[in-house]
Design a protein around this motif. Sequence first.
Motif, PDB file in Angstrom:
ATOM      1  N   PHE A 178      -0.818  -3.997  -2.142  1.00 19.21           N
ATOM      2  CA  PHE A 178       0.089  -3.520  -1.094  1.00 19.21           C
ATOM      3  C   PHE A 178       1.494  -3.304  -1.643  1.00 19.21           C
ATOM      4  O   PHE A 178       2.106  -2.251  -1.420  1.00 19.21           O
ATOM      5  CB  PHE A 178       0.111  -4.532   0.051  1.00 19.21           C
ATOM      6  N   PHE A 179       2.025  -4.281  -2.368  1.00 19.69           N
ATOM      7  CA  PHE A 179       3.377  -4.163  -2.899  1.00 19.69           C
ATOM      8  C   PHE A 179       3.470  -3.032  -3.911  1.00 19.69           C
ATOM      9  O   PHE A 179       4.463  -2.294  -3.946  1.00 19.69           O
ATOM     10  CB  PHE A 179       3.814  -5.479  -3.548  1.00 19.69           C
ATOM     11  N   ASP A 180       2.435  -2.890  -4.745  1.00 21.01           N
ATOM     12  CA  ASP A 180       2.441  -1.804  -5.725  1.00 21.01           C
ATOM     13  C   ASP A 180       2.397  -0.453  -5.017  1.00 21.01           C
ATOM     14  O   ASP A 180       3.077   0.494  -5.436  1.00 21.01           O
ATOM     15  CB  ASP A 180       1.243  -1.947  -6.667  1.00 21.01           C
ATOM     16  N   GLY A 181       1.605  -0.369  -3.941  1.00 24.54           N
ATOM     17  CA  GLY A 181       1.538   0.873  -3.174  1.00 24.54           C
ATOM     18  C   GLY A 181       2.874   1.227  -2.541  1.00 24.54           C
ATOM     19  O   GLY A 181       3.289   2.387  -2.542  1.00 24.54           O
ATOM     20  N   CYS A 182       3.560   0.218  -2.004  1.00 21.71           N
ATOM     21  CA  CYS A 182       4.885   0.462  -1.411  1.00 21.71           C
ATOM     22  C   CYS A 182       5.898   0.837  -2.482  1.00 21.71           C
ATOM     23  O   CYS A 182       6.732   1.725  -2.280  1.00 21.71           O
ATOM     24  CB  CYS A 182       5.353  -0.783  -0.662  1.00 21.71           C
ATOM     25  N   GLU A 183       5.836   0.163  -3.624  1.00 25.50           N
ATOM     26  CA  GLU A 183       6.794   0.400  -4.699  1.00 25.50           C
ATOM     27  C   GLU A 183       6.661   1.810  -5.262  1.00 25.50           C
ATOM     28  O   GLU A 183       7.655   2.473  -5.558  1.00 25.50           O
ATOM     29  CB  GLU A 183       6.583  -0.640  -5.804  1.00 25.50           C
TER      30      GLU A 183
END
Length: 257
Positions: A178-183
């Motif tokens: 999730f964080f990688d997708g947002c980043e």
Amino acid sequence: MTAAVFFGCTFIAFGPAISLFLFTIAREPLRVIFLIAGAFFWLVSLLLASLVWFISVQISNKESVSQQKGLLIFGVVLSVLLQETFRFAYYKLLKKANEGLLALSQEETMPISIRQLAYVSGLGFGFMSGAFSVVNILADSVGPGTVGIHGDSQHYFLSSAFMTMAIILLHMFWGVIFFDGCEKQRWLAVAAVVVSHLVVSCLTFQNPQYISSLVPTYIIILDGIWAFYTAGGSLRNLKLCLTCKDKDFLLANHRPR
């Protein structure tokens, strides 16, 4: 026998997560703080979902079985959506916090990387989710009583423990993805996390047919492979880690960037 069931199920449910905490987080005060904050965000999302569900039950027809079942499904879906909403809010907060820490730090790099934040916050979400999922079940396992004496499944406690372990690990994997997708603005990856979370939660409606819920859940736990490569893993450094030749494997000593 009840003590054996209690400790066995506890170690199954929380053993991997506690090991990860002790080896990768406990020695770093900053990571511990972010883990606790992540657990708090999950708790707030559950509080809001519980409040909405409670109000919905009170204004509904309690004698209607179909309506109560529909409200239960609604509550699960709402809870998942709120959890992922708070995961996104936590990501935004951590980005701001990291920028502030960088401004206060005398070093040119961030004190903790986004990948580390994703891992730590995901484990925080998982710990709190697992605790709320299984703590009452573990309390009942101490006794008195015998599981399955009225013809029910005797695998209730064991199945609950394995499901809790899967949920904790999945939250950790989902946090990284999730964080990688947002980043990187890969919104399909974010959507995949939300959908897989919904699927796993809805699979619990198959209980007490535990095979129907556990087997698909442990297939979905293969998201861990996706999270592994997202976190910068490869077959080479996995081999080095397993042979104890790589001290900087993945997140244990990962340099912030």
